[in-house]
Design a protein around this motif. Structure first.
Motif, PDB file in Angstrom:
ATOM      1  N   PRO A 176     -24.830 -22.319  -4.256  1.00 10.51           N
ATOM      2  CA  PRO A 176     -25.920 -24.402  -4.403  1.00 10.51           C
ATOM      3  C   PRO A 176     -24.541 -24.619  -5.918  1.00 10.51           C
ATOM      4  CG  PRO A 176     -26.975 -22.620  -6.506  1.00 10.51           C
ATOM      5  CD  PRO A 176     -26.019 -21.617  -4.875  1.00 10.51           C
ATOM      6  N   LEU A 177     -24.591 -26.026  -5.416  1.00 12.97           N
ATOM      7  CA  LEU A 177     -23.327 -26.747  -6.533  1.00 12.97           C
ATOM      8  C   LEU A 177     -23.764 -26.739  -8.168  1.00 12.97           C
ATOM      9  CD1 LEU A 177     -24.391 -30.347  -4.499  1.00 12.97           C
ATOM     10  CD2 LEU A 177     -21.967 -28.687  -4.833  1.00 12.97           C
ATOM     11  N   ARG A 178     -22.877 -26.119  -7.898  1.00 12.86           N
ATOM     12  CA  ARG A 178     -22.431 -26.878 -10.130  1.00 12.86           C
ATOM     13  C   ARG A 178     -22.923 -28.010 -10.255  1.00 12.86           C
ATOM     14  NH1 ARG A 178     -18.134 -24.426  -8.117  1.00 12.86           N
ATOM     15  NH2 ARG A 178     -16.603 -25.953  -8.920  1.00 12.86           N
ATOM     16  N   ALA A 179     -22.628 -28.916  -9.666  1.00 12.71           N
ATOM     17  CA  ALA A 179     -23.671 -30.472  -9.455  1.00 12.71           C
ATOM     18  C   ALA A 179     -24.914 -30.418 -10.098  1.00 12.71           C
ATOM     19  CB  ALA A 179     -22.932 -31.284  -9.127  1.00 12.71           C
ATOM     20  N   PRO A 180     -24.896 -31.294 -10.995  1.00 12.38           N
ATOM     21  CA  PRO A 180     -27.371 -31.548 -10.826  1.00 12.38           C
ATOM     22  C   PRO A 180     -27.319 -32.548  -9.796  1.00 12.38           C
ATOM     23  CG  PRO A 180     -26.174 -32.593 -12.755  1.00 12.38           C
ATOM     24  CD  PRO A 180     -24.993 -31.463 -11.978  1.00 12.38           C
ATOM     25  N   ILE A 181     -28.635 -32.472  -8.897  1.00  8.00           N
ATOM     26  CA  ILE A 181     -28.845 -33.787  -7.675  1.00  8.00           C
ATOM     27  C   ILE A 181     -30.045 -34.174  -8.785  1.00  8.00           C
ATOM     28  CG2 ILE A 181     -29.663 -33.970  -5.885  1.00  8.00           C
ATOM     29  CD1 ILE A 181     -28.277 -30.840  -5.212  1.00  8.00           C
ATOM     30  N   THR A 182     -29.949 -35.451  -7.912  1.00 13.49           N
ATOM     31  CA  THR A 182     -30.715 -36.285  -8.248  1.00 13.49           C
ATOM     32  C   THR A 182     -30.880 -36.993  -6.864  1.00 13.49           C
ATOM     33  OG1 THR A 182     -30.801 -37.247 -10.087  1.00 13.49           O
ATOM     34  CG2 THR A 182     -32.120 -38.691  -8.525  1.00 13.49           C
ATOM     35  N   ALA A 183     -31.961 -36.420  -6.357  1.00 13.84           N
ATOM     36  CA  ALA A 183     -32.809 -37.377  -4.600  1.00 13.84           C
ATOM     37  C   ALA A 183     -33.909 -38.504  -5.194  1.00 13.84           C
ATOM     38  CB  ALA A 183     -33.716 -36.130  -4.036  1.00 13.84           C
ATOM     39  N   LEU A 184     -32.886 -39.264  -3.930  1.00 13.86           N
ATOM     40  CA  LEU A 184     -34.335 -40.699  -4.302  1.00 13.86           C
ATOM     41  C   LEU A 184     -34.853 -41.388  -2.527  1.00 13.86           C
ATOM     42  CD1 LEU A 184     -31.119 -40.963  -5.896  1.00 13.86           C
ATOM     43  CD2 LEU A 184     -31.894 -43.164  -6.473  1.00 13.86           C
ATOM     44  N   VAL A 185     -36.194 -41.045  -3.263  1.00 12.51           N
ATOM     45  CA  VAL A 185     -36.892 -41.570  -1.745  1.00 12.51           C
ATOM     46  C   VAL A 185     -37.822 -42.705  -1.947  1.00 12.51           C
ATOM     47  CG1 VAL A 185     -39.151 -39.957  -2.296  1.00 12.51           C
ATOM     48  CG2 VAL A 185     -38.153 -40.059   0.072  1.00 12.51           C
ATOM     49  N   SER A 186     -38.315 -42.842  -0.798  1.00 12.76           N
ATOM     50  CA  SER A 186     -39.225 -44.288  -0.899  1.00 12.76           C
ATOM     51  C   SER A 186     -40.152 -43.782  -0.590  1.00 12.76           C
ATOM     52  CB  SER A 186     -39.012 -45.324  -0.529  1.00 12.76           C
ATOM     53  OG  SER A 186     -39.092 -45.059   1.008  1.00 12.76           O
ATOM     54  N   ASP A 187     -41.664 -44.280  -1.605  1.00 14.88           N
ATOM     55  CA  ASP A 187     -43.010 -43.732  -0.563  1.00 14.88           C
ATOM     56  C   ASP A 187     -43.421 -44.101   0.649  1.00 14.88           C
ATOM     57  OD1 ASP A 187     -43.579 -46.722  -0.509  1.00 14.88           O
ATOM     58  OD2 ASP A 187     -44.275 -46.735  -2.202  1.00 14.88           O
ATOM     59  N   ALA A 188     -42.731 -45.224   1.780  1.00  9.08           N
ATOM     60  CA  ALA A 188     -42.779 -45.159   3.564  1.00  9.08           C
ATOM     61  C   ALA A 188     -41.817 -45.302   3.885  1.00  9.08           C
ATOM     62  CB  ALA A 188     -43.178 -46.451   3.052  1.00  9.08           C
ATOM     63  N   ASP A 189     -40.204 -43.772   3.667  1.00  8.84           N
ATOM     64  CA  ASP A 189     -39.754 -43.838   4.365  1.00  8.84           C
ATOM     65  C   ASP A 189     -41.022 -42.670   5.822  1.00  8.84           C
ATOM     66  OD1 ASP A 189     -37.588 -42.906   5.707  1.00  8.84           O
ATOM     67  OD2 ASP A 189     -36.204 -42.630   3.426  1.00  8.84           O
ATOM     68  N   PRO A 190     -39.921 -43.473   7.434  1.00 15.30           N
ATOM     69  CA  PRO A 190     -40.264 -42.375   8.103  1.00 15.30           C
ATOM     70  C   PRO A 190     -39.670 -41.664   8.438  1.00 15.30           C
ATOM     71  CG  PRO A 190     -39.090 -44.516   8.101  1.00 15.30           C
ATOM     72  CD  PRO A 190     -39.317 -44.264   7.066  1.00 15.30           C
ATOM     73  N   THR A 191     -38.235 -40.592   7.701  1.00 16.00           N
ATOM     74  CA  THR A 191     -37.768 -40.225   7.832  1.00 16.00           C
ATOM     75  C   THR A 191     -37.570 -39.009   6.806  1.00 16.00           C
ATOM     76  OG1 THR A 191     -35.807 -40.834   6.688  1.00 16.00           O
ATOM     77  CG2 THR A 191     -35.843 -42.283   8.704  1.00 16.00           C
ATOM     78  N   THR A 192     -38.284 -39.718   5.307  1.00 15.88           N
ATOM     79  CA  THR A 192     -38.555 -38.408   4.918  1.00 15.88           C
ATOM     80  C   THR A 192     -39.523 -38.711   3.966  1.00 15.88           C
ATOM     81  OG1 THR A 192     -35.717 -38.286   4.538  1.00 15.88           O
ATOM     82  CG2 THR A 192     -36.870 -37.701   2.526  1.00 15.88           C
ATOM     83  N   THR A 193     -40.254 -37.366   3.868  1.00 20.96           N
ATOM     84  CA  THR A 193     -40.967 -37.653   2.791  1.00 20.96           C
ATOM     85  C   THR A 193     -40.619 -36.935   0.697  1.00 20.96           C
ATOM     86  OG1 THR A 193     -41.345 -34.685   2.756  1.00 20.96           O
ATOM     87  CG2 THR A 193     -42.561 -36.599   4.537  1.00 20.96           C
ATOM     88  N   THR A 194     -41.572 -37.265   0.570  1.00 28.36           N
ATOM     89  CA  THR A 194     -41.216 -36.805  -0.951  1.00 28.36           C
ATOM     90  C   THR A 194     -41.331 -34.946  -0.814  1.00 28.36           C
ATOM     91  OG1 THR A 194     -42.897 -38.099  -1.791  1.00 28.36           O
ATOM     92  CG2 THR A 194     -42.015 -36.585  -3.292  1.00 28.36           C
ATOM     93  N   GLU A 195     -42.325 -34.409  -0.227  1.00 26.26           N
ATOM     94  CA  GLU A 195     -41.627 -32.963  -0.380  1.00 26.26           C
ATOM     95  C   GLU A 195     -40.664 -32.350   0.087  1.00 26.26           C
ATOM     96  OE1 GLU A 195     -44.052 -29.261   1.464  1.00 26.26           O
ATOM     97  OE2 GLU A 195     -45.447 -31.343   2.066  1.00 26.26           O
ATOM     98  N   GLN A 196     -39.966 -33.354   1.542  1.00 25.34           N
ATOM     99  CA  GLN A 196     -38.833 -32.705   2.344  1.00 25.34           C
ATOM    100  C   GLN A 196     -37.445 -33.397   1.007  1.00 25.34           C
ATOM    101  OE1 GLN A 196     -38.969 -35.049   5.413  1.00 25.34           O
ATOM    102  NE2 GLN A 196     -39.150 -33.404   6.927  1.00 25.34           N
ATOM    103  N   ALA A 197     -37.878 -34.764   0.214  1.00 27.34           N
ATOM    104  CA  ALA A 197     -36.564 -34.851  -0.490  1.00 27.34           C
ATOM    105  C   ALA A 197     -36.849 -33.494  -2.492  1.00 27.34           C
ATOM    106  CB  ALA A 197     -36.513 -35.845  -1.533  1.00 27.34           C
ATOM    107  N   GLY A 198     -37.974 -33.707  -2.109  1.00 28.40           N
ATOM    108  CA  GLY A 198     -38.065 -32.267  -3.409  1.00 28.40           C
ATOM    109  C   GLY A 198     -37.376 -30.857  -3.161  1.00 28.40           C
TER     110      GLY A 198
END
Length: 262
Positions: free
Chosen positions: A192-214
């Protein structure tokens, strides 16, 4: 540190200068996109943050350069230029959609090259283990245009590609190449990366769910955060979201600066 020490290249273009940046944010565009995708967002950052964008070949002033159809090669090329920067320049990386995966792969290579990444921001994209099964890049132009319409905040702005064959001839080759890069990408497991990660996602993105972003939390050995917004796939282009997106990034960068000073 002075901003003139950060040399722009064919791959790295300055979007916002700073005389003494505490952090340099490097932004990877989405598929079919260019550095101009981040021009508005870049101007939201205050003193202490310089912003660069990655210019992929085959678009805008690089229209004559051969597009790169392999996602990890895009990452390798950009990372090579990032590693040439002075090591005392604190570096953070942001990417949206395809750019999120390219940003992640670039961050892997930057860390492997002995340079710290202060923070990785990944937007509108499932975590790397997700495998795209569509083969839009193998289909006709009509399918590409339809996909661009599906994801666009303003589908009418894309329909011009149906009516202007000359414009489509300029734009679609890079789009097709980017879709090929995304659709043929397969993650190679590693540390895994040593860098921290922030995932950003919208509530109506047809390509990415909040769960997937998590699931991006599995790709960092340190901190993880998830930020959600209203809108579709290109939520970050909506004027009402730009301040909130920049605030999320600014807070994370400030925390990184604070961590370095402790």
């Amino acid at each position: 540190m002075s901003a003139h020490r950060l040399a722009g290249t064919a791959w790295l273009r300055e979007l916002k200068s700073d005389p003494a940046p505490a952090t340099v944010l490097v932004c990877f565009p989405p598929g079919g996109g260019s550095v101009t995708a981040y021009r508005v967002l870049a101007q939201r950052f205050g003193q202490g943050t310089a912003v660069f964008g990655v210019q992929y070949p085959g678009r805008q002033d690089r229209i004559g350069d051969t597009p790169v159809p392999v996602l990890t090669e895009l990452a390798e090329r950009a990372a090579t230029d990032l590693l040439a920067w002075p090591k005392d320049v604190p570096l953070a990386i942001f990417g949206h959609s395809m750019g999120a995966t390219v940003a992640y792969e670039a961050a892997r290579r930057v860390e492997a090259g002995g340079r710290e990444v202060a923070h990785l921001f990944v937007s509108g994209r499932p975590a790397p283990e997700f495998e795209v099964t569509e083969r839009i890049h193998e289909g006709p132009d009509e399918d590409l245009i339809a996909e661009l319409e599906r994801l666009s905040n303003d589908p009418a702005s894309v329909r011009i590609l149906r009516d202007e064959p000359g414009l489509a001839e300029l734009v679609l080759p890079a789009v097709r190449t980017d879709y090929r890069a995304v659709e043929t990408y397969r993650h190679q497991p590693g540390a895994p990366l040593r860098a921290p990660i922030t995932a950003l996602v919208s509530d109506a993105d047809p390509t990415t769910t909040t769960e997937q972003a998590g699931h991006w939390r599995e790709y960092t050995a340190t901190g993880f955060d998830l930020a959600t917004f209203s809108g579709g796939h290109f939520y970050l282009d909506l004027p009402e979201n730009v301040p909130a997106v920049s605030d999320v990034i600014t807070r994370a960068l400030a925390a990184a600066v604070q961590g370095r000073s402790n």
